[in-house]
Scaffold this motif. Structure first.
Motif, PDB file in Angstrom:
ATOM      1  N   THR A 374      33.379   5.813  25.810  1.00 17.18           N
ATOM      2  CA  THR A 374      32.013   6.326  25.764  1.00 17.18           C
ATOM      3  C   THR A 374      31.462   6.415  27.178  1.00 17.18           C
ATOM      4  OG1 THR A 374      31.038   4.117  25.538  1.00 17.18           O
ATOM      5  CG2 THR A 374      31.656   5.261  23.514  1.00 17.18           C
ATOM      6  N   ARG A 375      30.374   7.130  27.320  1.00 17.74           N
ATOM      7  CA  ARG A 375      29.793   7.346  28.658  1.00 17.74           C
ATOM      8  C   ARG A 375      29.263   6.045  29.254  1.00 17.74           C
ATOM      9  NH1 ARG A 375      24.251  10.693  27.706  1.00 17.74           N
ATOM     10  NH2 ARG A 375      24.088  10.238  29.942  1.00 17.74           N
ATOM     11  N   ALA A 376      28.951   5.040  28.422  1.00 17.63           N
ATOM     12  CA  ALA A 376      28.362   3.795  28.917  1.00 17.63           C
ATOM     13  C   ALA A 376      29.406   2.705  29.164  1.00 17.63           C
ATOM     14  CB  ALA A 376      27.324   3.285  27.913  1.00 17.63           C
ATOM     15  N   LYS A 484      32.097  -5.265  21.862  1.00 13.43           N
ATOM     16  CA  LYS A 484      31.314  -4.073  21.574  1.00 13.43           C
ATOM     17  C   LYS A 484      32.256  -2.874  21.608  1.00 13.43           C
ATOM     18  CE  LYS A 484      26.965  -5.888  23.267  1.00 13.43           C
ATOM     19  NZ  LYS A 484      26.427  -6.028  21.906  1.00 13.43           N
ATOM     20  N   PRO A 485      32.240  -2.045  20.570  1.00 13.84           N
ATOM     21  CA  PRO A 485      33.152  -0.882  20.538  1.00 13.84           C
ATOM     22  C   PRO A 485      32.684   0.192  21.504  1.00 13.84           C
ATOM     23  CG  PRO A 485      31.722  -0.883  18.612  1.00 13.84           C
ATOM     24  CD  PRO A 485      31.411  -2.145  19.368  1.00 13.84           C
ATOM     25  N   LEU A 486      33.247   0.189  22.711  1.00  9.64           N
ATOM     26  CA  LEU A 486      32.866   1.134  23.758  1.00  9.64           C
ATOM     27  C   LEU A 486      33.879   2.258  23.904  1.00  9.64           C
ATOM     28  CD1 LEU A 486      31.699  -1.479  26.415  1.00  9.64           C
ATOM     29  CD2 LEU A 486      30.277  -0.173  24.821  1.00  9.64           C
ATOM     30  N   SER A 487      34.851   2.295  23.027  1.00  9.87           N
ATOM     31  CA  SER A 487      35.850   3.363  23.019  1.00  9.87           C
ATOM     32  C   SER A 487      36.469   3.390  21.631  1.00  9.87           C
ATOM     33  CB  SER A 487      36.925   3.118  24.086  1.00  9.87           C
ATOM     34  OG  SER A 487      37.550   1.874  23.879  1.00  9.87           O
ATOM     35  N   ALA A 488      37.224   4.427  21.356  1.00 14.10           N
ATOM     36  CA  ALA A 488      37.870   4.525  20.045  1.00 14.10           C
ATOM     37  C   ALA A 488      39.133   5.359  20.173  1.00 14.10           C
ATOM     38  CB  ALA A 488      36.925   5.141  19.016  1.00 14.10           C
ATOM     39  N   TYR A 793      31.431  19.334  24.549  1.00 16.92           N
ATOM     40  CA  TYR A 793      31.474  18.952  23.136  1.00 16.92           C
ATOM     41  C   TYR A 793      31.956  17.509  22.961  1.00 16.92           C
ATOM     42  CZ  TYR A 793      32.816  18.731  18.243  1.00 16.92           C
ATOM     43  OH  TYR A 793      32.954  18.325  16.935  1.00 16.92           O
ATOM     44  N   VAL A 794      33.025  17.130  23.647  1.00 21.34           N
ATOM     45  CA  VAL A 794      33.524  15.756  23.539  1.00 21.34           C
ATOM     46  C   VAL A 794      32.481  14.757  24.006  1.00 21.34           C
ATOM     47  CG1 VAL A 794      35.232  14.130  24.451  1.00 21.34           C
ATOM     48  CG2 VAL A 794      35.946  16.384  23.675  1.00 21.34           C
ATOM     49  N   GLN A 795      31.761  15.098  25.076  1.00 19.12           N
ATOM     50  CA  GLN A 795      30.761  14.181  25.601  1.00 19.12           C
ATOM     51  C   GLN A 795      29.520  14.106  24.722  1.00 19.12           C
ATOM     52  OE1 GLN A 795      30.077  15.292  29.677  1.00 19.12           O
ATOM     53  NE2 GLN A 795      32.179  14.815  30.305  1.00 19.12           N
ATOM     54  N   CYS A 796      29.287  15.139  23.916  1.00 16.85           N
ATOM     55  CA  CYS A 796      28.159  15.108  22.977  1.00 16.85           C
ATOM     56  C   CYS A 796      28.508  14.394  21.667  1.00 16.85           C
ATOM     57  CB  CYS A 796      27.696  16.526  22.658  1.00 16.85           C
ATOM     58  SG  CYS A 796      26.832  17.340  24.025  1.00 16.85           S
ATOM     59  N   THR A 797      29.797  14.174  21.427  1.00 16.86           N
ATOM     60  CA  THR A 797      30.218  13.561  20.161  1.00 16.86           C
ATOM     61  C   THR A 797      30.973  12.262  20.404  1.00 16.86           C
ATOM     62  OG1 THR A 797      32.146  15.047  20.218  1.00 16.86           O
ATOM     63  CG2 THR A 797      30.280  15.727  18.856  1.00 16.86           C
ATOM     64  N   PHE A 798      32.247  12.361  20.759  1.00 14.23           N
ATOM     65  CA  PHE A 798      33.087  11.173  20.910  1.00 14.23           C
ATOM     66  C   PHE A 798      32.594  10.236  22.004  1.00 14.23           C
ATOM     67  CE2 PHE A 798      35.908  14.173  18.843  1.00 14.23           C
ATOM     68  CZ  PHE A 798      36.579  13.391  17.918  1.00 14.23           C
ATOM     69  N   ALA A 799      32.003  10.783  23.063  1.00 18.12           N
ATOM     70  CA  ALA A 799      31.633   9.957  24.217  1.00 18.12           C
ATOM     71  C   ALA A 799      30.186   9.475  24.175  1.00 18.12           C
ATOM     72  CB  ALA A 799      31.885  10.739  25.511  1.00 18.12           C
ATOM     73  N   ARG A 800      29.476   9.706  23.110  1.00 17.66           N
ATOM     74  CA  ARG A 800      28.100   9.193  23.015  1.00 17.66           C
ATOM     75  C   ARG A 800      28.111   7.671  23.134  1.00 17.66           C
ATOM     76  NH1 ARG A 800      23.841  12.185  20.402  1.00 17.66           N
ATOM     77  NH2 ARG A 800      23.107  10.166  19.655  1.00 17.66           N
ATOM     78  N   ALA A 801      27.130   7.126  23.804  1.00 18.79           N
ATOM     79  CA  ALA A 801      27.093   5.684  24.048  1.00 18.79           C
ATOM     80  C   ALA A 801      26.922   4.890  22.773  1.00 18.79           C
ATOM     81  CB  ALA A 801      25.961   5.350  25.022  1.00 18.79           C
TER      82      ALA A 801
END
Length: 873
Positions: A374-376, A484-488, A793-801
């Motif tokens: 994620t971005r955070a 904290k799930p910061l990636s997937a 698109y990836v940053q608006c979906t998968f990478a949301r904080a």
């Protein structure tokens, strides 16, 4: 003969039956057999049934006592069914009704009176002792002079040592003092009653109390096993009994270490970064890849490009061990680093070590190519490094947005915690308290200085991640775990791939245990040593699990007592140990691992990890690194007979054991009935767990290349009519979205529209076409994107904080009985599905068994409506 007997009974009894008999036989002339059996029933009622219970004339109504028998047409086995039903009425129904004269509340009152008499004196003595201790403590607290304070301090230290010594010896006595069966039963009831009162209370004290009770019962059990249950007169029984005892000792050690490891999860929170970004450190983000598809890697790289970190302080590298030009072109196109080494030694560890020599940032972040950050990510984790200069690494959970083979094949994704939930939800958090959380190969950041001091990523074992963190801990550096799930990422697709991955982990942990045992060597505290040892012992569970699956067969097939004790003694020692362990683990692990599901997971893996772990203990340098396949498809639902062969062998042996057990139950010595029943119950339990194992081998169909992520994210769409509609994303993937509209909109397949997604204060537009429209639900497929649109698109979906935090499943607390029932249902389903996929001869045998079972069930006693019998009588 029957006619003569019926004529003999008829003058005495049949006059009272005649009218009702014609009613039961539908006005047909009753046969001599019917007259004889009904007359005989009258004699049984007169001799054995009490009028108080069944009514004075209810003996005239056999219809109410035998509702499953047609008296107009007696079948060949109906007399047997009547005999079984009669015995059941006499031995079960009648005594049960007689005891109803004492009410439930009266029975409870009597029980409490007896308990009160038993506990009165001990509680009185305990109360007196506490009062005396309080008096002594108040006496010492009166003196306030310095000298007396010093004396009091010395006295308190002495008192603490004395109390600790007394508690230790009392514990040893409690664990080792032999009890008779009555005393053991009383001890069990006492501890169980207290545990049941505290198990639902909030707070840590009830958890510690349950741990204390479980440790007590487990210590008593293992002491009893070593001192009172080995058959020294039979060499075979002694040898096999020692094997079982070693397996039980292993399970007992893992249980105790697990309590220590998870007694107080730390639940670490993020630390804020300095406001001045110029003080933030530089990071090399490495994405190692070998044989994965480029589509799998693209999403991770797109997301990495949008991480909130100064661009001049973040360097992203694709580490391509597959030497593919398409990866190099992709890296050049989007502007990230690309590193290709000339050789491939030491697999992933060697790949990263080569990249370490080509880079120089202060920190190294490692992500598997399918783990999307994620971005955070760095803003949530890097604060701890700046706060603690001796922090060597920080690990975050491996969160998966696709179901693993257990969840997919058993259709319980989101309903039952998956296999990894326990480790990333509780164990790593428990390790963090003892500064023993370790590197898991991905979604982690390491400080370069200690990493280079230990020679880079360890290459001596195939679990290079855990071995590297062990070396970093030996240097005195600390570790941290942020739950904290910061990636997937993607879970393994097939059961065979899943087992292959676990084989590598198991082999690697056994290698570390052999070549760099945490119990020895410098640099570790004793708490860290125990946590590491428990992690390694967990992967040695293959052989003990197989022993537990075969242990009852030793008695049933070989007639050898591997537990040389009466059945009642076994029950009084084994069941409390298991029950308290289950209750305590259910309280500690209830949100991360449901009861009995761990048995299924371990059974599936046991056969396959037994051999590699054993080989690794004796020859630690054997074995190779295997890459876990991700992103594959399963075209059709099928049964994996190859992977399930070991389970079927174990099932065959256990079924054979049932056959021998039934033989011993019917024709064996009377004094062995208890032992036979105990072992049969053990076998039936094993068969249900094995049923769960073969249920997982049915590979469910998986043709969706892009896995869906369930969310609730606001968005907007531009309709072909030009209107703009606010709506919500219900799930998304790399290929499309499912949208919920505020009201139905008239859209048809193929209509084009624009999706408007938000990231921070920026809005992005993506073209899509409609795939279905049902009421307020709308499905859309993404059109061809430009490179920048793919990144956006990836940053608006998968990478949301917040996307993984919101989508993280919150499981209900474990309910052991409900969980046991669900495991048993899965076990039964496993056998049914395996039969459905099996050859014709297996289906024929199964059909024969079903027919035979249905026939045998016709002999089962049925409930009787006593009140109706009384009224009609």
């Amino acid at each position: 003969m029957f006619g003569w007997l019926s004529l003999f009974f008829q003058p005495v009894f049949m006059n009272q039956f005649r009218k009702q008999l014609y009613f039961y036989t539908q006005d047909k002339d009753p046969s001599y057999i019917s007259q004889f059996i009904l007359s005989l029933w009258f004699v049984v009622c007169f001799c054995f049934l009490k009028p108080k219970i069944v009514g004075v004339y209810s003996w005239k109504l056999p219809y109410y006592w035998y509702p499953h028998i047609d008296f107009s047409q007696f079948k060949f086995f109906d007399p047997c069914r009547m005999l079984i039903q009669t015995l059941w009425i006499i031995c079960i129904v009648q005594p049960k009704k007689l005891t109803e004269d004492i009410s439930f509340s009266q029975g409870i009152s009597i029980v409490w009176q007896q308990i009160g008499r038993i506990f009165y004196l001990p509680f009185k003595w305990l109360s007196t002792l506490i009062s005396w201790l309080e008096g002594r403590s108040s006496y010492y607290s009166i003196d306030s002079s310095k000298n007396n304070n010093m004396k009091r301090s010395l006295l308190s230290q002495f008192a603490n040592i004395a109390i600790g010594t007394v508690i230790f010896f009392l514990a040893v006595l409690c664990f080792t003092i032999p009890f008779g069966l009555e005393a053991q039963a009383f001890f069990i009831v006492t501890l169980w009653s207290i545990a049941m009162m505290f198990r639902r209370m909030p707070g840590r004290f009830p958890t510690i109390l349950l741990i204390t009770f479980s440790v007590t019962m487990s210590f008593r059990y293992i002491w009893w096993r070593y001192t009172s249950s080995l058959n020294w007169d039979d060499p075979l029984a002694l040898f096999l009994g020692c094997i079982l005892l070693m397996a039980e000792t292993y399970a007992w050690i893992v249980l105790i270490l697990g309590y220590f490891q998870n007694i107080w999860p730390l639940n670490r929170q993020p630390v804020s970064l300095p406001t001045e970004q110029s003080t933030w450190p530089t990071i090399d983000m490495m994405i190692p890849t070998y044989n994965e598809d480029l589509d799998v890697v693209k999403a991770t790289v797109y997301s990495a490009l949008g991480i909130d970190w100064p661009k001049d302080k973040l360097n992203i590298f694709i580490l391509d061990d597959g030497k593919r030009d398409s990866f190099k072109e992709f890296a050049e196109e989007i502007g990230v680093g690309y590193i290709r080494r000339p050789t491939n030694e030491h697999a992933k560890a060697g790949n990263i070590n080569y990249a370490l020599k080509q880079t120089s940032s202060e920190y190294v972040a490692i992500f598997d190519c399918d783990h999307i950050p994620t971005r955070a990510f760095f803003q949530m984790t890097m604060g701890w490094f700046l706060h603690d200069k001796k922090l060597g690494l920080i690990q975050t959970p491996h969160h998966f947005f696709s179901p693993d083979p257990f969840e997919r094949n058993l259709s319980n994704f989101g309903d039952v915690p998956n296999e990894g939930c326990l480790f990333y939800g509780l164990i790593q958090d428990g390790n963090d308290l003892w500064d023993a959380s370790f590197f898991c190969g991905s979604c982690a950041i390491l400080r370069r200085e200690p990493l280079e001091k230990v020679g880079g990523i360890a290459v001596e074992t195939v679990t290079e991640d855990a071995h590297t963190s062990l070396r970093i801990h030996r240097l005195g550096y600390r570790s941290a775990y942020l739950r904290k799930p910061l990636s997937a990422g993607l879970a393994t697709e097939t059961l065979s791939a899943h087992i292959g991955q676990r084989i590598r982990w198991a082999r690697g942990m056994a290698q570390i245990f052999r070549v760099d045992n945490p119990l020895f060597g410098k640099g570790l505290r004793w708490q860290q040593r125990l946590c590491y040892v428990n992690a390694m012992l967990h992967f040695l569970s293959g052989i003990p699990r197989i022993i537990f699956l075969l242990a009852p067969l030793v008695f049933l097939l070989l007639h050898t007592y591997i537990i040389y004790a009466p059945a009642l003694a076994i029950i009084l020692y084994v069941l409390p140990h298991m029950a308290h362990a289950s209750m305590t683990n259910s309280r500690m692990q209830g949100e991360y691992r449901y009861s009995f599901w761990g048995e299924v997971y371990e059974t599936v893996l046991s056969w396959y990890i037994a051999r590699p772990t054993t080989v690794a203990l004796f020859a630690p340098h054997k074995g190779t690194f295997n890459v876990t396949a991700k992103g594959g498809l399963i075209e059709d639902t099928h049964y994996d007979w190859m992977i399930s062969k070991p389970y079927w062998l174990l099932i065959f042996l256990n079924v054979l054991g049932i056959g021998f057990g039934l033989y011993r139950l019917s024709w064996g010595p009377d004094d062995e009935v208890g032992s036979v029943i105990v072992n049969l119950l053990w076998v039936f339990y094993n068969l249900l767990i094995l049923g769960g194992a073969i249920a997982v081998a049915e590979e469910a169909k998986q043709v969706r290349k892009n896995h869906r992520v369930v969310v609730n994210i606001p968005m907007s769409i531009h309709l072909p009519s030009g209107h703009k509609v606010r709506c919500e994303i219900k799930d998304f993937s790399l290929g499309g979205l499912r949208i919920e509209l505020p009201r139905p909109v008239e859209l048809f397949y193929g209509h084009t529209l624009n999706l408007i997604l938000q990231r921070g204060d920026h809005h992005f537009v993506f073209p899509a076409k409609v795939t279905y429209s049902r009421g307020q639900s709308l499905g859309v497929q993404l059109e061809s994107f430009t490179r920048q649109q793919n990144i956006d698109y990836v940053q608006c979906t998968f990478a949301r904080a917040d996307v993984w935090t919101k989508s993280q499943i919150s499981y209900q607390s474990d309910k052991p009985l409900k969980s046991m029932l669900s495991v048993f249902k899965v076990g039964i389903r496993g056998y049914k599905n395996a039969i459905a996929y099996g050859p014709k001869w297996i289906k024929g045998i199964a059909k024969l068994i079903i027919i035979l079972s249905k026939f045998l069930l016709t002999f089962k006693p049925v409930d009787v409506n006593i009140q109706s019998a009384k009224l009609c009588g």
